[in-house]
Design a protein around this motif. Structure first.
Motif, PDB file in Angstrom:
ATOM      1  N   ARG A  48      -7.657  19.634  69.125  1.00  0.00           N
ATOM      2  CA  ARG A  48      -7.038  18.301  69.049  1.00  0.00           C
ATOM      3  C   ARG A  48      -8.105  17.208  69.012  1.00  0.00           C
ATOM      4  NH1 ARG A  48      -6.690  14.906  72.850  1.00  0.00           N
ATOM      5  NH2 ARG A  48      -6.890  16.419  74.542  1.00  0.00           N
ATOM      6  N   ASN A  51     -10.154  16.941  65.735  1.00  0.00           N
ATOM      7  CA  ASN A  51      -9.346  16.362  64.670  1.00  0.00           C
ATOM      8  C   ASN A  51      -9.200  14.852  64.864  1.00  0.00           C
ATOM      9  OD1 ASN A  51      -6.332  15.557  63.751  1.00  0.00           O
ATOM     10  ND2 ASN A  51      -7.324  16.926  62.290  1.00  0.00           N
ATOM     11  N   GLU A  52      -8.919  14.422  66.097  1.00  0.00           N
ATOM     12  CA  GLU A  52      -8.744  12.992  66.381  1.00  0.00           C
ATOM     13  C   GLU A  52     -10.038  12.202  66.178  1.00  0.00           C
ATOM     14  OE1 GLU A  52      -5.333  13.531  69.870  1.00  0.00           O
ATOM     15  OE2 GLU A  52      -7.303  12.767  70.415  1.00  0.00           O
ATOM     16  N   GLY A  55     -11.804  13.838  62.246  1.00  0.00           N
ATOM     17  CA  GLY A  55     -10.974  14.026  61.065  1.00  0.00           C
ATOM     18  C   GLY A  55     -11.105  15.370  60.384  1.00  0.00           C
ATOM     19  N   VAL A  56     -11.589  16.378  61.101  1.00  0.00           N
ATOM     20  CA  VAL A  56     -11.692  17.717  60.530  1.00  0.00           C
ATOM     21  C   VAL A  56     -10.888  18.687  61.381  1.00  0.00           C
ATOM     22  CG1 VAL A  56     -13.964  17.303  59.497  1.00  0.00           C
ATOM     23  CG2 VAL A  56     -13.821  18.317  61.779  1.00  0.00           C
ATOM     24  N   ASP A  57     -10.577  19.841  60.807  1.00  0.00           N
ATOM     25  CA  ASP A  57      -9.860  20.891  61.532  1.00  0.00           C
ATOM     26  C   ASP A  57     -10.815  22.034  61.827  1.00  0.00           C
ATOM     27  OD1 ASP A  57      -7.232  19.728  61.500  1.00  0.00           O
ATOM     28  OD2 ASP A  57      -7.152  20.196  59.361  1.00  0.00           O
ATOM     29  N   TYR A  91     -15.541  24.492  60.531  1.00  0.00           N
ATOM     30  CA  TYR A  91     -14.529  23.452  60.322  1.00  0.00           C
ATOM     31  C   TYR A  91     -14.202  23.291  58.845  1.00  0.00           C
ATOM     32  CZ  TYR A  91     -18.356  20.349  58.897  1.00  0.00           C
ATOM     33  OH  TYR A  91     -19.424  19.789  58.248  1.00  0.00           O
TER      34      TYR A  91
END
Length: 129
Positions: A48, A51-52, A55-57, A91
């Motif tokens: 989480r 990502n916040e 901006g990547v997963d 990522y």
């Protein structure tokens, strides 16, 4: 009573450089990540937070826990301990500062002094052996 702040943090290297972030209004760089919410696992928190903030997963099957490090938190009251569970992971996406992140920077070992003390300790422990 000692206050313990539980965080999940991401260690991302590019050769000798390590990805570091600086939050708005802060003077030091930190390892990306943040506080673990109540009821959340460290693994959920790192996915989480990254990502916040960037901006990547993170790629779930590549997430691996490196270890947990604890010490006095930067700009925290005396006696407040930060316990940082650190992860490595691949990522997807393009790294870009988001939300409270003002800047991201790849720091070399010589620039480690720009990091908060716990970041300095962790990167020294992991990369200077």
């Amino acid at each position: 009573m000692v206050k313990v702040i539980e965080t999940a943090n991401w260690i991302l290297r590019d050769g000798a450089k390590i990805l570091s972030v600086r939050s708005n209004g802060r003077d030091r760089f930190y390892l990306p990540g943040g506080k673990i919410d109540p009821g959340e696992t460290a693994r959920d928190a790192i996915m989480r937070e990254i990502n916040e903030e960037l901006g990547v997963d993170l790629v779930p099957e590549t997430i691996r826990e490196l270890g947990t490090f604890a010490g006095q938190g930067h700009k925290q009251p005396d006696g407040a301990i930060v316990r940082m569970t650190c992860f490595v992971a691949d990522y997807r996406g393009t790294l870009s500062p988001a939300r409270e992140i003002a800047e991201l920077r790849w720091l070399t070992p010589r620039e480690r002094n720009l990091m908060a003390p716990m970041g300095q300790k962790i990167t020294a422990a992991l990369f200077d052996i």
